[in-house]
Design an enzyme around this catalytic site. Structure first.
Site, PDB file in Angstrom:
ATOM      1  N   THR A   1      55.029  35.321  38.832  1.00 20.05           N
ATOM      2  CA  THR A   1      56.026  34.966  39.835  1.00 20.05           C
ATOM      3  C   THR A   1      57.072  33.530  40.098  1.00 20.05           C
ATOM      4  OG1 THR A   1      56.051  34.113  41.578  1.00 20.05           O
ATOM      5  CG2 THR A   1      54.295  33.544  40.700  1.00 20.05           C
ATOM      6  N   ASP A   2      58.553  34.476  40.555  1.00 15.63           N
ATOM      7  CA  ASP A   2      59.757  33.688  40.470  1.00 15.63           C
ATOM      8  C   ASP A   2      59.382  31.694  40.714  1.00 15.63           C
ATOM      9  OD1 ASP A   2      59.332  34.297  42.930  1.00 15.63           O
ATOM     10  OD2 ASP A   2      61.034  34.680  43.294  1.00 15.63           O
ATOM     11  N   GLU A   3      58.057  31.386  41.698  1.00 21.76           N
ATOM     12  CA  GLU A   3      57.609  30.695  42.523  1.00 21.76           C
ATOM     13  C   GLU A   3      57.095  29.220  41.803  1.00 21.76           C
ATOM     14  OE1 GLU A   3      55.430  31.040  46.103  1.00 21.76           O
ATOM     15  OE2 GLU A   3      56.069  32.532  46.523  1.00 21.76           O
TER      16      GLU A   3
ATOM     17  N   TYR B   1      49.804  27.239  44.926  1.00 15.77           N
ATOM     18  CA  TYR B   1      49.725  29.166  44.418  1.00 15.77           C
ATOM     19  C   TYR B   1      50.550  29.348  43.616  1.00 15.77           C
ATOM     20  CZ  TYR B   1      51.449  33.681  44.015  1.00 15.77           C
ATOM     21  OH  TYR B   1      52.222  35.230  43.359  1.00 15.77           O
TER      22      TYR B   1
ATOM     23  N   LYS C   1      49.751  29.637  39.315  1.00 19.08           N
ATOM     24  CA  LYS C   1      50.029  30.951  38.380  1.00 19.08           C
ATOM     25  C   LYS C   1      51.368  30.266  37.625  1.00 19.08           C
ATOM     26  CE  LYS C   1      50.515  34.579  39.072  1.00 19.08           C
ATOM     27  NZ  LYS C   1      49.827  35.875  38.923  1.00 19.08           N
TER      28      LYS C   1
HETATM   29  P1  NAD Z   1      47.397  41.303  46.264  1.00 20.35           P
HETATM   30  O1  NAD Z   1      46.910  39.244  46.864  1.00 20.35           O
HETATM   31  O2  NAD Z   1      47.898  42.273  47.484  1.00 20.35           O
HETATM   32  O3  NAD Z   1      46.494  42.167  45.772  1.00 20.35           O
HETATM   33  C1  NAD Z   1      45.502  41.113  44.662  1.00 20.35           C
HETATM   34  C2  NAD Z   1      44.843  41.822  44.432  1.00 20.35           C
HETATM   35  O4  NAD Z   1      43.663  41.538  43.160  1.00 20.35           O
HETATM   36  C3  NAD Z   1      43.871  42.521  45.172  1.00 20.35           C
HETATM   37  O5  NAD Z   1      43.701  43.727  44.828  1.00 20.35           O
HETATM   38  C4  NAD Z   1      42.262  42.070  45.217  1.00 20.35           C
HETATM   39  O6  NAD Z   1      41.147  42.399  45.918  1.00 20.35           O
HETATM   40  C5  NAD Z   1      42.380  41.458  43.240  1.00 20.35           C
HETATM   41  N1  NAD Z   1      41.410  40.424  43.022  1.00 20.35           N
HETATM   42  C6  NAD Z   1      42.587  39.218  43.805  1.00 20.35           C
HETATM   43  N2  NAD Z   1      41.080  38.319  43.147  1.00 20.35           N
HETATM   44  C7  NAD Z   1      40.563  38.327  42.435  1.00 20.35           C
HETATM   45  C8  NAD Z   1      39.349  38.223  40.955  1.00 20.35           C
HETATM   46  N3  NAD Z   1      38.857  37.505  41.442  1.00 20.35           N
HETATM   47  N4  NAD Z   1      38.917  39.558  40.693  1.00 20.35           N
HETATM   48  C9  NAD Z   1      39.227  40.917  40.414  1.00 20.35           C
HETATM   49  N5  NAD Z   1      40.287  41.154  41.611  1.00 20.35           N
HETATM   50  C10 NAD Z   1      41.070  40.172  42.560  1.00 20.35           C
HETATM   51  O7  NAD Z   1      48.618  40.687  45.513  1.00 20.35           O
HETATM   52  P2  NAD Z   1      50.454  41.102  44.809  1.00 20.35           P
HETATM   53  O8  NAD Z   1      51.289  41.004  46.246  1.00 20.35           O
HETATM   54  O9  NAD Z   1      50.431  42.405  44.872  1.00 20.35           O
HETATM   55  O10 NAD Z   1      50.188  40.523  43.795  1.00 20.35           O
HETATM   56  C11 NAD Z   1      49.800  40.949  42.650  1.00 20.35           C
HETATM   57  C12 NAD Z   1      50.655  40.380  41.545  1.00 20.35           C
HETATM   58  O11 NAD Z   1      51.546  39.977  41.054  1.00 20.35           O
HETATM   59  C13 NAD Z   1      49.933  38.627  42.260  1.00 20.35           C
HETATM   60  O12 NAD Z   1      49.483  38.148  40.220  1.00 20.35           O
HETATM   61  C14 NAD Z   1      50.765  38.008  42.530  1.00 20.35           C
HETATM   62  O13 NAD Z   1      50.698  36.573  41.291  1.00 20.35           O
HETATM   63  C15 NAD Z   1      52.221  38.223  41.465  1.00 20.35           C
HETATM   64  N6  NAD Z   1      54.033  38.654  41.749  1.00 20.35           N
HETATM   65  C16 NAD Z   1      53.470  39.514  43.515  1.00 20.35           C
HETATM   66  C17 NAD Z   1      54.976  39.451  43.801  1.00 20.35           C
HETATM   67  C18 NAD Z   1      54.704  39.467  45.793  1.00 20.35           C
HETATM   68  O14 NAD Z   1      56.346  39.367  45.718  1.00 20.35           O
HETATM   69  N7  NAD Z   1      54.221  40.120  46.190  1.00 20.35           N
HETATM   70  C19 NAD Z   1      56.390  38.347  43.468  1.00 20.35           C
HETATM   71  C20 NAD Z   1      55.930  38.741  41.786  1.00 20.35           C
HETATM   72  C21 NAD Z   1      54.818  38.210  40.978  1.00 20.35           C
HETATM   73  O1  DAU Z   2      58.008  35.142  44.910  1.00 20.26           O
HETATM   74  C1  DAU Z   2      57.642  35.801  44.936  1.00 20.26           C
HETATM   75  C2  DAU Z   2      56.570  35.694  45.587  1.00 20.26           C
HETATM   76  O2  DAU Z   2      56.004  35.830  46.481  1.00 20.26           O
HETATM   77  C3  DAU Z   2      54.898  35.746  45.207  1.00 20.26           C
HETATM   78  O3  DAU Z   2      54.562  35.287  44.228  1.00 20.26           O
HETATM   79  C4  DAU Z   2      53.547  35.592  46.680  1.00 20.26           C
HETATM   80  O4  DAU Z   2      52.565  36.716  45.741  1.00 20.26           O
HETATM   81  C5  DAU Z   2      54.421  36.466  47.922  1.00 20.26           C
HETATM   82  O5  DAU Z   2      53.515  36.442  48.853  1.00 20.26           O
HETATM   83  C6  DAU Z   2      55.635  36.400  47.344  1.00 20.26           C
HETATM   84  O6  DAU Z   2      55.554  34.786  48.664  1.00 20.26           O
HETATM   85  P1  DAU Z   2      56.732  33.844  49.651  1.00 20.26           P
HETATM   86  O7  DAU Z   2      55.432  33.022  50.338  1.00 20.26           O
HETATM   87  O8  DAU Z   2      58.173  33.834  49.360  1.00 20.26           O
HETATM   88  O9  DAU Z   2      56.568  35.386  50.797  1.00 20.26           O
HETATM   89  P2  DAU Z   2      56.005  35.405  52.188  1.00 20.26           P
HETATM   90  O10 DAU Z   2      55.720  36.765  52.652  1.00 20.26           O
HETATM   91  O11 DAU Z   2      54.338  34.992  52.538  1.00 20.26           O
HETATM   92  O12 DAU Z   2      56.921  34.929  52.709  1.00 20.26           O
HETATM   93  C7  DAU Z   2      58.107  35.271  52.680  1.00 20.26           C
HETATM   94  C8  DAU Z   2      59.050  34.336  53.768  1.00 20.26           C
HETATM   95  O13 DAU Z   2      59.052  34.022  54.969  1.00 20.26           O
HETATM   96  C9  DAU Z   2      59.031  32.516  53.734  1.00 20.26           C
HETATM   97  O14 DAU Z   2      59.783  32.067  53.218  1.00 20.26           O
HETATM   98  C10 DAU Z   2      58.083  31.830  54.344  1.00 20.26           C
HETATM   99  C11 DAU Z   2      58.638  32.560  55.750  1.00 20.26           C
HETATM  100  N1  DAU Z   2      57.612  33.086  56.582  1.00 20.26           N
HETATM  101  C12 DAU Z   2      56.412  34.320  55.977  1.00 20.26           C
HETATM  102  C13 DAU Z   2      54.982  33.887  57.354  1.00 20.26           C
HETATM  103  C14 DAU Z   2      54.203  35.120  56.538  1.00 20.26           C
HETATM  104  C15 DAU Z   2      57.685  33.049  58.042  1.00 20.26           C
HETATM  105  O15 DAU Z   2      58.759  32.577  57.967  1.00 20.26           O
HETATM  106  N2  DAU Z   2      56.949  33.769  58.920  1.00 20.26           N
HETATM  107  C16 DAU Z   2      55.289  34.089  58.765  1.00 20.26           C
HETATM  108  O16 DAU Z   2      54.546  34.415  59.477  1.00 20.26           O
END
Ligand code: NAD
Ligand code: DAU
Length: 350
Positions: A131-133, A156, A160
């Site tokens: 992730t970019d975080e 988190y 990562k």
């Molecule tokens: P998600 O939370 O929707 O899905 C995670 C999946 O991993 C789920 O299916 C869960 O059951 C599985 N999992 C969790 N713990 C596990 C374990 N111990 N063993 C096996 N499986 C397990 O997550 P996502 O948003 O799809 O993100 C997927 C990946 O991409 C992550 O590594 C996240 O850090 C990365 N990522 C997410 C975003 C985003 O915006 N969502 C952006 C950049 C990178």
């Molecule tokens: O940047 C990549 C990341 O983006 C991924 O690595 C993470 O897995 C993914 O969850 C996401 O993280 P964020 O914290 O940016 O996503 P989230 O949807 O939780 O929040 C987006 C923005 O909105 C953040 O600034 C927090 C804010 N927010 C979030 C929630 C859930 C609110 O204002 N209200 C809310 O209820």
């Protein structure tokens, strides 16, 4: 090739599994997922019967199980997405994030290392999805590049970042063929409704308040999830071992702008008078350690591997709203918890 995709029942993982299963019938795709609250096999119902697809329920924190998956299925490449992914949950339960994101990743690396040592297994690649975080928070200007120093702020992002360091360490120490990518915020179908966009779609639908942390001034750089899956495909096939790519759509929005746009789109889709949904916006207590701004420079990926995002945000968001409105059952099952009960029971019985 036998490809192991971890976390394939989650949001992004399900799009990656679908893409690989459909696009590469010559490869066998194994999806290893523990089906945490975020994992849902309904995300993959359209491909679950494909002959080149196998689901394995299992926890990557279990080293013996991970090793067995590699030997039983002669894994030759890994695309690792399994993770605890929600920042707010990491603030209330950091250790869960250390187990899955750090220890789980090291378990996979160890199994891959053993497989790589065995020349006959012809282990090809460990692809770590990050992730970019990990880069921390930007001020009003600047963008994250692949050389930006790591500066994670939430449990988190710290977990990562740690996993990214382990992947690079295994590449440098054991010559394990690895690549990494760091992507910005994704949105689209199958996004779990605890995250900002699907949470607000669900709340607008049900006329519930839209909780905006702080003043809604935090900036995120949004990318349609299928564009992320395509980038993973391109990097998996073309990136040089040891390389890292940033993935992002050059698409920065403050949270309040995103939610106002969503409200307008959903006024139209739900036939509500203009301005109705905006009244649901409610400013709430800010997230602890809330990163101000993320912005990804993905020019390396665009120039070297020719990837481009395909959708404008307005179009992608409207498409996402359409998907949630057309898939009410999915949303109801997820918000009520029914999905978990059903699949947990199915896999306990087997
Ligand atoms: P998600 O939370 O929707 O899905 C995670 C999946 O991993 C789920 O299916 C869960 O059951 C599985 N999992 C969790 N713990 C596990 C374990 N111990 N063993 C096996 N499986 C397990 O997550 P996502 O948003 O799809 O993100 C997927 C990946 O991409 C992550 O590594 C996240 O850090 C990365 N990522 C997410 C975003 C985003 O915006 N969502 C952006 C950049 C990178
Ligand atoms: O940047 C990549 C990341 O983006 C991924 O690595 C993470 O897995 C993914 O969850 C996401 O993280 P964020 O914290 O940016 O996503 P989230 O949807 O939780 O929040 C987006 C923005 O909105 C953040 O600034 C927090 C804010 N927010 C979030 C929630 C859930 C609110 O204002 N209200 C809310 O209820």
């Amino acid at each position: 090739m036998n490809i192991l995709i971890t976390g394939g029942a989650g949001f992004i993982g399900s799009h990656v599994v679908r893409l690989f299963v459909n696009k590469y019938p010559q490869h066998r795709i194994f999806n290893l997922d523990k089906l945490s609250y975020a994992g849902n096999l309904a995300n993959l119902s359209d491909i679950e019967n494909k002959t080149n697809y196998t689901f394995i329920k299992g926890d990557i924190v279990d080293a013996a199980l991970v090793q067995k998956v590699f030997t039983d299925h002669q894994i030759q490449a890994v695309i690792h997405l399994a993770a605890e992914s929600h920042v707010d949950r990491s603030i209330s339960n950091p250790l869960e994030f250390v187990y899955t994101n750090v220890i789980g990743t090291v378990n996979l690396l160890n199994a891959a290392k053993e497989q790589h040592k065995n020349k006959e297994a012809s282990f090809h690649l460990f692809y770590h999805v990050s992730t970019d975080e990990v880069y921390g928070s930007l001020g009003e200007t600047g963008m994250f590049t692949e050389t930006t120093a790591y500066d994670p702020h939430s449990p988190y992002s710290a977990s990562k970042a740690s996993s990214d360091h382990f992947v690079r360490a295994y590449h440098d120490t054991y010559q394990l063929p690895c690549v990494l990518s760091n992507c910005s915020n994704n949105y689209g179908p199958y996004h779990f409704p605890e995250k900002l966009i699907p949470l607000c779609i669900n709340n607008i639908k049900n006329n519930k308040p839209l909780p905006i942390y702080g003043k809604g001034e935090n900036v995120r750089d949004w990318l349609f999830v299928e564009d992320h899956a395509r980038a993973i495909d391109v990097i998996f096939h073309q990136a040089k071992t040891g390389s890292t790519y940033n993935i992002g759509g050059h698409n920065e929005w403050t949270n309040i702008e995103v939610i106002r746009l969503l409200c307008r789109i959903m006024d139209t889709k739900l036939n509500r008078p203009k301005g109705t949904n905006e009244k649901l916006i409610t400013f709430v207590k800010d997230r602890a350690g809330h990163d101000l701004r993320y912005a990804i420079d993905s020019s390396k990926l665009q120039k070297e591997l020719g990837w481009q995002p395909s959708l404008q945000f307005e179009e992608g968001l409207a498409k996402t709203v359409d998907w949630y409105l057309a898939n009410e059952d999915w949303l109801t099952n997820v918000t009520s918890g029914t999905y978990q009960k059903y699949y947990q029971e199915q896999y306990t019985k087997r």
